[in-house]
Design an enzyme around this catalytic site. Structure first.
Site, mmCIF file in Angstrom:
data_model
loop_
_atom_site.group_PDB
_atom_site.id
_atom_site.type_symbol
_atom_site.label_atom_id
_atom_site.label_comp_id
_atom_site.label_asym_id
_atom_site.label_seq_id
_atom_site.Cartn_x
_atom_site.Cartn_y
_atom_site.Cartn_z
ATOM 1 N N GLU A 235 0.825 -1.207 0.000
ATOM 2 C CA GLU A 235 0.000 0.000 0.000
ATOM 3 C C GLU A 235 0.861 1.260 0.000
ATOM 4 O O GLU A 235 1.974 1.260 0.526
ATOM 5 C CB GLU A 235 -0.897 -0.005 1.242
ATOM 6 C CG GLU A 235 -1.955 -1.102 1.166
ATOM 7 C CD GLU A 235 -2.919 -1.093 2.353
ATOM 8 O OE1 GLU A 235 -4.095 -1.374 2.121
ATOM 9 O OE2 GLU A 235 -2.494 -0.809 3.486
ATOM 10 N N CYS B 141 3.546 8.678 0.538
ATOM 11 C CA CYS B 141 4.070 7.721 1.522
ATOM 12 C C CYS B 141 4.150 6.346 0.872
ATOM 13 O O CYS B 141 3.138 5.823 0.400
ATOM 14 C CB CYS B 141 3.119 7.709 2.726
ATOM 15 S SG CYS B 141 3.573 6.490 3.963
ATOM 16 N N CYS C 236 6.513 -6.834 7.506
ATOM 17 C CA CYS C 236 7.625 -6.302 8.289
ATOM 18 C C CYS C 236 8.043 -7.360 9.294
ATOM 19 O O CYS C 236 7.207 -8.126 9.778
ATOM 20 C CB CYS C 236 7.164 -5.032 9.026
ATOM 21 S SG CYS C 236 8.487 -4.147 9.865
ATOM 22 N N CYS D 213 6.023 -4.410 15.984
ATOM 23 C CA CYS D 213 5.821 -3.449 17.070
ATOM 24 C C CYS D 213 4.355 -3.540 17.516
ATOM 25 O O CYS D 213 3.475 -3.711 16.670
ATOM 26 C CB CYS D 213 6.126 -2.028 16.594
ATOM 27 S SG CYS D 213 7.802 -1.865 15.910
ATOM 28 N N CYS E 166 1.505 -1.396 15.726
ATOM 29 C CA CYS E 166 1.485 -1.239 14.261
ATOM 30 C C CYS E 166 0.889 -2.466 13.586
ATOM 31 O O CYS E 166 1.262 -3.594 13.875
ATOM 32 C CB CYS E 166 2.906 -1.006 13.760
ATOM 33 S SG CYS E 166 3.006 -0.832 11.963
ATOM 34 N N GLY F 238 6.709 -1.740 6.174
ATOM 35 C CA GLY F 238 8.055 -2.294 6.212
ATOM 36 C C GLY F 238 9.076 -1.416 6.909
ATOM 37 O O GLY F 238 8.811 -0.262 7.255
ATOM 38 N N GLU F 239 10.242 -1.993 7.109
ATOM 39 C CA GLU F 239 11.349 -1.291 7.733
ATOM 40 C C GLU F 239 12.368 -0.975 6.627
ATOM 41 O O GLU F 239 13.093 -1.871 6.170
ATOM 42 C CB GLU F 239 11.965 -2.169 8.838
ATOM 43 C CG GLU F 239 13.290 -1.674 9.377
ATOM 44 C CD GLU F 239 13.313 -0.197 9.740
ATOM 45 O OE1 GLU F 239 12.398 0.282 10.431
ATOM 46 O OE2 GLU F 239 14.244 0.498 9.313
ATOM 47 N N SER G 280 12.226 6.660 7.243
ATOM 48 C CA SER G 280 11.871 6.489 8.654
ATOM 49 C C SER G 280 12.246 5.080 9.102
ATOM 50 O O SER G 280 11.887 4.101 8.459
ATOM 51 C CB SER G 280 10.361 6.707 8.821
ATOM 52 O OG SER G 280 9.976 6.480 10.156
ATOM 53 N N SER H 231 11.819 6.225 14.725
ATOM 54 C CA SER H 231 10.629 5.984 15.545
ATOM 55 C C SER H 231 11.079 5.598 16.945
ATOM 56 O O SER H 231 11.384 4.447 17.214
ATOM 57 C CB SER H 231 9.807 4.852 14.918
ATOM 58 O OG SER H 231 9.445 5.219 13.610
ATOM 59 N N LEU H 232 11.108 6.576 17.807
ATOM 60 C CA LEU H 232 11.609 6.375 19.163
ATOM 61 C C LEU H 232 10.521 5.738 20.025
ATOM 62 O O LEU H 232 10.706 4.692 20.620
ATOM 63 C CB LEU H 232 12.016 7.742 19.713
ATOM 64 C CG LEU H 232 13.206 7.810 20.639
ATOM 65 C CD1 LEU H 232 14.432 7.172 20.021
ATOM 66 C CD2 LEU H 232 13.491 9.274 20.975
ATOM 67 N N ASN I 1 -3.031 5.759 16.140
ATOM 68 C CA ASN I 1 -4.167 5.417 15.270
ATOM 69 C C ASN I 1 -4.587 3.989 15.581
ATOM 70 O O ASN I 1 -3.753 3.093 15.584
ATOM 71 C CB ASN I 1 -3.760 5.524 13.798
ATOM 72 C CG ASN I 1 -3.373 6.938 13.428
ATOM 73 O OD1 ASN I 1 -4.133 7.884 13.659
ATOM 74 N ND2 ASN I 1 -2.175 7.117 12.906
ATOM 75 N N CYS J 214 -0.870 6.377 9.747
ATOM 76 C CA CYS J 214 0.349 5.706 10.230
ATOM 77 C C CYS J 214 -0.042 4.484 11.043
ATOM 78 O O CYS J 214 -0.881 4.552 11.926
ATOM 79 C CB CYS J 214 1.135 6.599 11.169
ATOM 80 S SG CYS J 214 1.727 8.092 10.447
HETATM 81 N N1 SAH Z 1 9.352 0.898 10.023
HETATM 82 C C1 SAH Z 1 9.516 2.305 9.874
HETATM 83 C C2 SAH Z 1 8.551 2.984 8.927
HETATM 84 C C3 SAH Z 1 7.072 2.631 8.988
HETATM 85 S S1 SAH Z 1 6.062 3.281 10.254
HETATM 86 C C4 SAH Z 1 9.469 2.971 11.235
HETATM 87 O O1 SAH Z 1 9.163 2.319 12.213
HETATM 88 O O2 SAH Z 1 9.800 4.159 11.309
HETATM 89 C C5 SAH Z 1 5.949 4.996 10.119
HETATM 90 C C6 SAH Z 1 5.598 5.667 11.442
HETATM 91 O O3 SAH Z 1 4.297 5.292 11.895
HETATM 92 C C7 SAH Z 1 6.551 5.281 12.547
HETATM 93 O O4 SAH Z 1 7.009 6.439 13.188
HETATM 94 C C8 SAH Z 1 5.699 4.470 13.503
HETATM 95 O O5 SAH Z 1 6.155 4.583 14.822
HETATM 96 C C9 SAH Z 1 4.341 5.088 13.286
HETATM 97 N N2 SAH Z 1 3.226 4.233 13.690
HETATM 98 C C10 SAH Z 1 3.163 2.889 13.638
HETATM 99 N N3 SAH Z 1 1.974 2.462 14.113
HETATM 100 C C11 SAH Z 1 1.267 3.568 14.469
HETATM 101 C C12 SAH Z 1 -0.037 3.779 14.991
HETATM 102 N N4 SAH Z 1 -0.844 2.781 15.237
HETATM 103 N N5 SAH Z 1 -0.435 5.044 15.208
HETATM 104 C C13 SAH Z 1 0.376 6.077 14.938
HETATM 105 N N6 SAH Z 1 1.608 5.940 14.424
HETATM 106 C C14 SAH Z 1 2.061 4.697 14.187
#
Ligand code: SAH
Length: 372
Positions: A104, A117, A124, A128, A131, A173-174, A205, A228-229, A304, A347
């Site tokens: 997507e 995006c 992935c 996490c 996500c 994905g990462e 990212s 993504s901290l 989200n 996101c």
């Molecule tokens: N794997 C990469 C890129 C994809 S995610 C990464 O982790 O950065 C892109 C962003 O969406 C990341 O900052 C992640 O922390 C955030 N994200 C993932 N799940 C989310 C959610 N449910 N709500 C809001 N942001 C989210």
């Protein structure tokens, strides 16, 4: 006119022009004894103009178009579906890849710019907790042409309009588990004969893959980096991003600092805000202390929903309170209210249903074929 399949070798055996690097494309033109400007024209048709057939290439003679068509395919990623948000003008695209895999991408217009995006992997490996992409498992890395291919129909909506356009690797994905694919794709996106976007218009990212950050730095591209901290302590990070947190938080912040210094651009620290999980005043203070004085920006992303019934988005007031607590102590703080909530394009919401089996093409069931 002859049917396509009779005008040359079967389509499947023709090399696809979109899988070639620009260097290979140039070679192809020169090796046929054609002048170099033909290479530039062809590259523009393939990328900026996004031609879908050789017939669109009207500055080529009919003879040259036929000659190219006999030997090469002009394959594009198939747009399996497009959903347009009724609330904010964003669109989510589902692309079907040649082997049946699917990814997507999201088109996001705001007042001043458009953000595209894109995905770098199908699925992935990281999983996490917040996500949805991780929940679908991991299938494979995307090839450079599959990454850039996502941009072709999205780019058509902005080219020539003068709208500032950014590309973010924040889809599925990462990206730094696919450094080779992502770097090659960035080179094409940045090339004047590709999409011609400057490095500061592209953001990669990462969930925190330190060797990947270093490799991206060594590539010398100078694209923007976002990390993504999502937590202010190592323990909290291990709970939320167990696989990504194998790298220590301080080492990660150190790698981000080095990257920022090398390219003289601040690294964005993304922080998904989850109610009662990482949104307390203490979390804000610890986050500020962790990043104090560094070349960073903080981007707060209110959670989200979708990945877990236990996670909640904080209220607008709670988000504001967190941002205000952070603000005087920390570098630039912004809040990202994701677009596309009504089309599951925000996101963390990108995923492909298990009903679309990857790797194997979906074949019609007897009923769909009209059998019984
Ligand atoms: N794997 C990469 C890129 C994809 S995610 C990464 O982790 O950065 C892109 C962003 O969406 C990341 O900052 C992640 O922390 C955030 N994200 C993932 N799940 C989310 C959610 N449910 N709500 C809001 N942001 C989210």
């Amino acid at each position: 006119m002859q049917p396509r399949s009779e005008s040359g070798p079967p389509i499947a055996t023709r090399p696809s022009l979109s899988t070639l690097s620009l260097g290979e494309l140039r070679e192809l033109i020169l090796s046929r004894g054609l002048p170099e400007y033909r290479y530039r024209q062809l590259a523009r048709w393939l990328y900026d103009k996004g031609a879908e057939s050789f017939d669109e290439m009207t500055d080529f003679s009919l003879e040259l178009r036929r000659e190219l068509e006999r030997e090469y395919a002009l394959e594009r990623l198939e747009v399996a579906s497009r959903r347009d948000s009724a609330v904010d003008g964003s669109s989510k695209y589902l692309f079907r890849l040649a082997d049946g895999a699917a990814v997507e991408s999201v088109f996001m217009p705001t007042e001043k710019r458009v953000t595209l995006c894109i995905s770098s992997q199908m699925g992935c490996t990281l999983d996490c907790v917040f996500c949805q992409t991780g929940q679908m498992g991991f299938y494979r890395n995307l090839e450079p042409h599959e990454i850039v291919g996502q941009l072709i129909p999205l780019w058509k909506r902005v080219r020539g309009t003068g709208t500032r356009t950014n590309v973010v690797f924040m889809g599925m994905g990462e990206p730094l588990h696919n450094v080779r694919g992502v770097v090659a794709a960035c080179r094409l996106i940045m090339d004047p004969l590709g999409l011609g976007l400057g490095p500061k218009r592209i953001t990669v990212s990462t969930a925190g893959v330190v060797p990947g950050i270093r490799r991206l730095a060594r590539s010398g591209l100078g694209v923007r980096l976002a990390v993504s901290l999502n937590a202010s302590t190592q323990e909290a990070r291990e709970r939320l991003m167990p696989r990504a947190a194998k790298t220590d938080l301080r080492e990660l912040v150190g790698a981000a600092r080095e990257y920022a210094r090398r390219f003289q651009s601040r690294v964005t620290m993304e922080y998904v805000l989850m109610q009662g999980v990482n949104d307390s005043p203490r979390d804000a203070d610890r986050l500020a202390a962790l990043l104090a004085g560094g070349p960073f920006k903080i981007n707060l992303i209110p959670y989200n929903p979708g990945a877990s019934p236990e996670l909640r988005r904080p209220s607008r007031e709670q988000v504001d309170r967190f941002a205000q607590r952070l603000f005087p102590q920390a570098p630039a703080v912004t809040v990202r209210w994701s677009l596309g909530p009504d089309i599951a394009a925000a996101c963390g919401q990108l995923h492909v249903e298990a009903a679309d089996p990857p790797r194997t093409r979906r074949t019609a069931s007897p009923r769909e074929r009209g059998g019984s």
